[in-house]
Design an enzyme around this catalytic site. Structure first.
Site, PDB file in Angstrom:
ATOM      1  N   GLY A   9       0.780  -1.236   0.000  1.00 35.08           N
ATOM      2  CA  GLY A   9       0.000   0.000   0.000  1.00 35.08           C
ATOM      3  C   GLY A   9       0.808   1.280   0.000  1.00 35.08           C
ATOM      4  N   SER A  10       2.059   1.233  -0.481  1.00 37.78           N
ATOM      5  CA  SER A  10       2.843   2.476  -0.440  1.00 37.78           C
ATOM      6  C   SER A  10       2.367   3.495  -1.478  1.00 37.78           C
ATOM      7  CB  SER A  10       4.338   2.191  -0.584  1.00 37.78           C
ATOM      8  OG  SER A  10       4.648   1.789  -1.892  1.00 37.78           O
ATOM      9  N   ASN A 109      -3.715   2.520 -13.663  1.00 39.44           N
ATOM     10  CA  ASN A 109      -2.840   1.555 -12.979  1.00 39.44           C
ATOM     11  C   ASN A 109      -1.427   2.123 -12.910  1.00 39.44           C
ATOM     12  OD1 ASN A 109      -2.022  -1.027 -11.886  1.00 39.44           O
ATOM     13  ND2 ASN A 109      -1.164  -1.532 -13.896  1.00 39.44           N
ATOM     14  N   HIS A 111       2.480   0.773 -12.838  1.00 39.17           N
ATOM     15  CA  HIS A 111       3.228  -0.451 -13.131  1.00 39.17           C
ATOM     16  C   HIS A 111       4.725  -0.161 -13.053  1.00 39.17           C
ATOM     17  CE1 HIS A 111       3.998  -4.409 -14.775  1.00 39.17           C
ATOM     18  NE2 HIS A 111       4.875  -3.849 -15.588  1.00 39.17           N
TER      19      HIS A 111
HETATM   20  C1  GRF Z   1       4.029  -1.425  -7.163  1.00 40.49           C
HETATM   21  O1  GRF Z   1       5.330  -1.738  -7.583  1.00 40.49           O
HETATM   22  C2  GRF Z   1       3.106  -1.215  -8.340  1.00 40.49           C
HETATM   23  O2  GRF Z   1       3.741  -0.627  -9.414  1.00 40.49           O
HETATM   24  C3  GRF Z   1       2.713  -2.620  -8.671  1.00 40.49           C
HETATM   25  O3  GRF Z   1       2.545  -3.254  -7.419  1.00 40.49           O
HETATM   26  C4  GRF Z   1       3.370  -2.608  -6.459  1.00 40.49           C
HETATM   27  C5  GRF Z   1       2.506  -2.154  -5.338  1.00 40.49           C
HETATM   28  O4  GRF Z   1       3.264  -1.571  -4.304  1.00 40.49           O
HETATM   29  N1  GRF Z   1       1.542  -2.641  -9.518  1.00 40.49           N
HETATM   30  P1  GRF Z   1       2.530  -0.845  -3.112  1.00 40.49           P
HETATM   31  O5  GRF Z   1       1.538  -1.846  -2.531  1.00 40.49           O
HETATM   32  O6  GRF Z   1       1.842   0.376  -3.670  1.00 40.49           O
HETATM   33  O7  GRF Z   1       3.598  -0.498  -2.126  1.00 40.49           O
END
Ligand code: GRF
Length: 203
Positions: A9-10, A109, A111
């Protein structure tokens, strides 16, 4: 916006933090997760953001029809005008009444690769193993293809000789937080225009 997340969830936290600024043109209405124990849930609680767990079933990578209907209903009743996928580990499919239909052109999204390279899982490891010298992240509109919708913003970083998949992922993550916040800001300001595969209005 409604944020959908399955993990740490960062990116969600970056959005929640930025949304606290009254000058920021968007706010997080709710978090929806398919993982009750996700770090994202703790983030929601610390920001007093309502969160909902949806039983997405065992069909790995996909949503059940019931789960998808519930997600659509939650997003709509939260008044969301944008759906942000921030590490949501399910593939969205097209079809009448589904999320991509009800929020057409309004699902974004984040990515961790410079798309169209390295779609799918473990994108940072894919980039390192391929040997690219420049890696990064992309915010893109979501369509029924996996990580294939029109690109909104990208940010690039150099790959170092001593990088591991973990160190590379950590540097890319810093870029993700900035990119996801800026993509949401541009969307909320009404600046983004989808023109085929191109997204205009990002300069
Ligand atoms: C991130 O690297 C995002 O790009 C990918 O999943 C990861 C999620 O990280 N889709 P976080 O949960 O937001 O820390």
């Amino acid at each position: 916006m409604a944020v959908l997340a399955s993990g740490r969830g960062s990116n969600f936290k970056a959005l929640a933090e930025r949304s606290q600024d009254r000058a920021f043109p968007a706010e997080v209405a709710c978090l929806i997760t398919d993982q009750r124990a996700a770090g994202a849930v703790s983030v929601a609680e610390s920001f007093n953001i309502p969160w909902f767990w949806v039983d997405a079933g065992e069909r790995r990578g996909r949503l059940t029809a019931d789960a998808e209907s519930e997600i659509v209903a939650r997003c709509e009743s939260a008044g969301a005008r944008l759906v942000l996928l921030a590490g949501f580990m399910r593939i969205l499919e097209s079809g009448e009444g589904k999320l991509l239909d009800r929020f057409s052109g309004r699902v974004i999204n984040i990515h961790p690769s410079l798309l169209p390279s390295f779609k799918g899982l473990q994108a940072q490891r894919q980039a390192l193993e391929y040997g690219v010298k420049v890696a990064g992240c992309s915010a893109h509109f979501v369509d029924a293809s996996v990580d294939g919708g029109p690109i909104i913003l990208q940010s690039a970083i150099a790959v170092h000789d001593d990088d591991t998949a973990e160190s590379l992922a950590a540097r890319i993550l810093g870029e993700e937080h900035a990119v996801v916040v800026r993509a949401v800001e541009l969307f909320a300001l009404g600046k983004l225009k989808i023109d085929g595969r191109r997204v205009l209005g990002t300069e």
